[in-house]
Design a protein around this motif. Structure first.
Motif, PDB file in Angstrom:
ATOM      1  N   TRP A 211       0.813  -1.214   0.000  1.00  0.00           N
ATOM      2  CA  TRP A 211       0.000   0.000   0.000  1.00  0.00           C
ATOM      3  C   TRP A 211       0.848   1.266   0.000  1.00  0.00           C
ATOM      4  CZ3 TRP A 211      -4.389  -0.726  -1.894  1.00  0.00           C
ATOM      5  CH2 TRP A 211      -5.125  -1.886  -1.620  1.00  0.00           C
ATOM      6  N   ARG A 212       2.021   1.192   0.594  1.00  0.00           N
ATOM      7  CA  ARG A 212       2.910   2.356   0.562  1.00  0.00           C
ATOM      8  C   ARG A 212       3.311   2.686  -0.873  1.00  0.00           C
ATOM      9  NH1 ARG A 212       8.146   1.450   3.796  1.00  0.00           N
ATOM     10  NH2 ARG A 212       8.433  -0.053   2.103  1.00  0.00           N
ATOM     11  N   ALA A 213       3.735   1.659  -1.634  1.00  0.00           N
ATOM     12  CA  ALA A 213       4.146   1.893  -3.013  1.00  0.00           C
ATOM     13  C   ALA A 213       2.962   2.245  -3.912  1.00  0.00           C
ATOM     14  CB  ALA A 213       4.868   0.658  -3.559  1.00  0.00           C
ATOM     15  N   TYR A 214       1.836   1.562  -3.705  1.00  0.00           N
ATOM     16  CA  TYR A 214       0.718   1.717  -4.639  1.00  0.00           C
ATOM     17  C   TYR A 214      -0.137   2.951  -4.348  1.00  0.00           C
ATOM     18  CZ  TYR A 214      -2.670   0.180  -8.090  1.00  0.00           C
ATOM     19  OH  TYR A 214      -3.471   0.103  -9.214  1.00  0.00           O
ATOM     20  N   LEU A 215      -0.312   3.284  -3.060  1.00  0.00           N
ATOM     21  CA  LEU A 215      -1.164   4.433  -2.708  1.00  0.00           C
ATOM     22  C   LEU A 215      -0.343   5.631  -2.235  1.00  0.00           C
ATOM     23  CD1 LEU A 215      -4.221   2.798  -0.920  1.00  0.00           C
ATOM     24  CD2 LEU A 215      -4.067   3.659  -3.263  1.00  0.00           C
ATOM     25  N   LEU A 221      -0.574   5.644 -10.431  1.00  0.00           N
ATOM     26  CA  LEU A 221      -0.408   6.544 -11.571  1.00  0.00           C
ATOM     27  C   LEU A 221       0.537   5.967 -12.629  1.00  0.00           C
ATOM     28  CD1 LEU A 221      -0.156  10.003  -9.762  1.00  0.00           C
ATOM     29  CD2 LEU A 221      -2.136   9.025 -10.947  1.00  0.00           C
ATOM     30  N   ASP A 222       1.288   4.945 -12.254  1.00  0.00           N
ATOM     31  CA  ASP A 222       2.177   4.266 -13.203  1.00  0.00           C
ATOM     32  C   ASP A 222       1.496   3.081 -13.878  1.00  0.00           C
ATOM     33  OD1 ASP A 222       4.561   5.844 -12.847  1.00  0.00           O
ATOM     34  OD2 ASP A 222       4.772   4.925 -10.874  1.00  0.00           O
ATOM     35  N   GLY A 223       0.183   2.926 -13.683  1.00  0.00           N
ATOM     36  CA  GLY A 223      -0.553   1.844 -14.337  1.00  0.00           C
ATOM     37  C   GLY A 223      -0.114   0.481 -13.845  1.00  0.00           C
ATOM     38  N   TRP A 224      -0.080  -0.476 -14.775  1.00  0.00           N
ATOM     39  CA  TRP A 224       0.277  -1.831 -14.383  1.00  0.00           C
ATOM     40  C   TRP A 224       1.723  -1.927 -13.902  1.00  0.00           C
ATOM     41  CZ3 TRP A 224       4.284  -3.868 -17.164  1.00  0.00           C
ATOM     42  CH2 TRP A 224       4.505  -3.361 -18.459  1.00  0.00           C
ATOM     43  N   ARG A 225       2.588  -1.019 -14.339  1.00  0.00           N
ATOM     44  CA  ARG A 225       3.960  -1.004 -13.832  1.00  0.00           C
ATOM     45  C   ARG A 225       3.980  -0.719 -12.328  1.00  0.00           C
ATOM     46  NH1 ARG A 225       4.432   0.610 -19.129  1.00  0.00           N
ATOM     47  NH2 ARG A 225       6.254  -0.210 -20.278  1.00  0.00           N
ATOM     48  N   GLY A 226       3.143   0.218 -11.905  1.00  0.00           N
ATOM     49  CA  GLY A 226       3.069   0.527 -10.486  1.00  0.00           C
ATOM     50  C   GLY A 226       2.549  -0.633  -9.673  1.00  0.00           C
ATOM     51  N   LEU A 227       1.592  -1.370 -10.226  1.00  0.00           N
ATOM     52  CA  LEU A 227       1.063  -2.546  -9.532  1.00  0.00           C
ATOM     53  C   LEU A 227       2.146  -3.611  -9.383  1.00  0.00           C
ATOM     54  CD1 LEU A 227      -1.350  -4.089  -8.338  1.00  0.00           C
ATOM     55  CD2 LEU A 227      -1.866  -4.890 -10.666  1.00  0.00           C
ATOM     56  N   ILE A 228       2.923  -3.827 -10.430  1.00  0.00           N
ATOM     57  CA  ILE A 228       3.992  -4.826 -10.380  1.00  0.00           C
ATOM     58  C   ILE A 228       5.023  -4.453  -9.324  1.00  0.00           C
ATOM     59  CG2 ILE A 228       5.979  -5.723 -11.665  1.00  0.00           C
ATOM     60  CD1 ILE A 228       4.198  -5.706 -14.159  1.00  0.00           C
ATOM     61  N   ILE A 229       5.394  -3.178  -9.273  1.00  0.00           N
ATOM     62  CA  ILE A 229       6.375  -2.728  -8.287  1.00  0.00           C
ATOM     63  C   ILE A 229       5.849  -2.920  -6.868  1.00  0.00           C
ATOM     64  CG2 ILE A 229       7.571  -0.693  -7.380  1.00  0.00           C
ATOM     65  CD1 ILE A 229       7.730   0.280 -10.332  1.00  0.00           C
ATOM     66  N   ALA A 230       4.582  -2.576  -6.649  1.00  0.00           N
ATOM     67  CA  ALA A 230       3.995  -2.722  -5.313  1.00  0.00           C
ATOM     68  C   ALA A 230       3.978  -4.184  -4.875  1.00  0.00           C
ATOM     69  CB  ALA A 230       2.583  -2.138  -5.305  1.00  0.00           C
ATOM     70  N   VAL A 231       3.599  -5.072  -5.780  1.00  0.00           N
ATOM     71  CA  VAL A 231       3.584  -6.507  -5.460  1.00  0.00           C
ATOM     72  C   VAL A 231       5.006  -7.000  -5.177  1.00  0.00           C
ATOM     73  CG1 VAL A 231       3.136  -8.804  -6.391  1.00  0.00           C
ATOM     74  CG2 VAL A 231       1.462  -6.974  -6.727  1.00  0.00           C
ATOM     75  N   ALA A 232       5.968  -6.547  -5.981  1.00  0.00           N
ATOM     76  CA  ALA A 232       7.359  -6.957  -5.778  1.00  0.00           C
ATOM     77  C   ALA A 232       7.882  -6.462  -4.434  1.00  0.00           C
ATOM     78  CB  ALA A 232       8.234  -6.429  -6.909  1.00  0.00           C
ATOM     79  N   ASN A 233       7.549  -5.227  -4.067  1.00  0.00           N
ATOM     80  CA  ASN A 233       7.979  -4.701  -2.766  1.00  0.00           C
ATOM     81  C   ASN A 233       7.424  -5.539  -1.620  1.00  0.00           C
ATOM     82  OD1 ASN A 233       9.262  -2.693  -4.162  1.00  0.00           O
ATOM     83  ND2 ASN A 233       7.975  -1.022  -3.425  1.00  0.00           N
ATOM     84  N   ALA A 234       6.139  -5.884  -1.726  1.00  0.00           N
ATOM     85  CA  ALA A 234       5.515  -6.702  -0.685  1.00  0.00           C
ATOM     86  C   ALA A 234       6.194  -8.062  -0.583  1.00  0.00           C
ATOM     87  CB  ALA A 234       4.027  -6.864  -0.973  1.00  0.00           C
ATOM     88  N   ASN A 235       6.488  -8.667  -1.720  1.00  0.00           N
ATOM     89  CA  ASN A 235       7.172  -9.960  -1.722  1.00  0.00           C
ATOM     90  C   ASN A 235       8.557  -9.864  -1.115  1.00  0.00           C
ATOM     91  OD1 ASN A 235       5.970 -12.490  -3.248  1.00  0.00           O
ATOM     92  ND2 ASN A 235       5.098 -10.676  -4.211  1.00  0.00           N
ATOM     93  N   GLY A 236       9.263  -8.789  -1.433  1.00  0.00           N
ATOM     94  CA  GLY A 236      10.604  -8.612  -0.892  1.00  0.00           C
ATOM     95  C   GLY A 236      10.591  -8.537   0.625  1.00  0.00           C
ATOM     96  N   VAL A 237       9.646  -7.779   1.173  1.00  0.00           N
ATOM     97  CA  VAL A 237       9.533  -7.662   2.618  1.00  0.00           C
ATOM     98  C   VAL A 237       9.153  -9.008   3.238  1.00  0.00           C
ATOM     99  CG1 VAL A 237       8.160  -6.638   4.471  1.00  0.00           C
ATOM    100  CG2 VAL A 237       9.009  -5.208   2.604  1.00  0.00           C
ATOM    101  N   PHE A 238       8.172  -9.681   2.640  1.00  0.00           N
ATOM    102  CA  PHE A 238       7.720 -10.969   3.187  1.00  0.00           C
ATOM    103  C   PHE A 238       8.863 -11.979   3.250  1.00  0.00           C
ATOM    104  CE2 PHE A 238       6.136 -15.290   2.536  1.00  0.00           C
ATOM    105  CZ  PHE A 238       5.259 -15.412   3.598  1.00  0.00           C
ATOM    106  N   TRP A 239       9.578 -12.147   2.129  1.00  0.00           N
ATOM    107  CA  TRP A 239      10.602 -13.186   2.095  1.00  0.00           C
ATOM    108  C   TRP A 239      11.823 -12.817   2.930  1.00  0.00           C
ATOM    109  CZ3 TRP A 239       9.177 -17.749   1.183  1.00  0.00           C
ATOM    110  CH2 TRP A 239       8.150 -18.012   0.268  1.00  0.00           C
TER     111      TRP A 239
END
Length: 249
Positions: A211-215, A221-239
């Motif tokens: 949510w930090r990256a996406y909202l 505002l970066d479209g699907w690129r922004g969604l990919i980055i947000a998901v990747a950030n979440a995965n990075g923190v989780f793992w």
């Protein structure tokens, strides 16, 4: 005047982008390429450039490896780059004008234009990206951070910004995200400084990273690129935290 400047790059399997970076540095007096275990054509590419000094050694973490590579340089003014970054002509011209009168306490902070699949990303935490990349090694060098290393500064350091930027091919294939998440999370999980959290708290931290990256950082505002980055950030923190937790079981 770039003839007495050493560019320093650490590499591992950088064949996809290295030639672009080295092409941009042909006016630089020396380019140190410090490779730590490439199995692709990275070494062959580096050998094709007359101003490249090629070295090979082990990976000590990003900060310590870059510190070591800086010591191998011929010149004291250092330009630090990643193998997927290329300075624009405008920035190199600005640097050439600045260097002759530069004070040893000065460092150059450059804007990095981060690109995902061929297009710059302006939000998602990727847009306002300023990094110190030029310094005199008698006064400054990298810290010893395993990941997310940076150049250390002090009270007397003066930061200069020049016209132009670094064009960063951050992601050219989505599979790179998975590789980076795996590699970086493993490196960070090896640190005893990283706290061990309960699983529920790890999930909350991963959700907040999304949510930090996406909202908050307006990744939408970066479209699907922004969604990919947000998901990747979440995965990075989780793992990162899960690997640290499992390590102590």
């Amino acid at each position: 005047m770039l003839a007495e400047l050493s560019a320093v790059i650490i590499t591992r399997n950088a064949a996809a982008t290295l030639a672009r970076t080295l092409d941009a540095l042909e006016a630089v007096g020396e380019v140190i390429v410090y490779d730590n275990g490439s199995t692709d054509e990275t070494l062959d590419i580096a050998r094709h450039y007359a101003n490249v000094s090629l070295h090979q050694g082990e990976f000590l973490g990003f900060g310590s490896t870059k510190r070591h590579a800086v010591l191998l340089a011929r010149y004291d003014w250092i330009l630090s780059l990643d193998a997927d970054e290329a300075p624009t002509v405008q920035w190199l011209e600005s640097l050439a004008d600045w260097l002759p009168g530069a004070d040893l306490e000065q460092v150059v902070e450059v804007h990095r234009e981060n690109q995902l699949l061929g297009k710059p990303v302006h939000h998602s935490g990727w847009g306002d990206d300023w990094l110190i990349r030029v310094f005199h090694r008698s006064r400054h060098n990298f810290n010893d951070a395993v990941v997310h290393e940076s150049v250390m500064v002090n009270r007397t350091t003066q930061t200069v910004r020049l016209e132009g930027c670094l064009e960063h091919l951050a992601i050219t294939d989505l599979g790179q995200f998975l590789d980076k998440i795996n590699r970086y999370s493993t490196l960070r999980a090896q640190s005893d400084k990283l706290r061990v959290y309960p699983v529920a708290f790890i999930l909350l931290k991963a959700m907040f990273a999304f949510w930090r990256a996406y909202l908050l950082q307006r990744g939408f505002l970066d479209g699907w690129r922004g969604l990919i980055i947000a998901v990747a950030n979440a995965n990075g923190v989780f793992w990162k935290y899960m690997k640290r937790r499992v390590r102590d079981l």
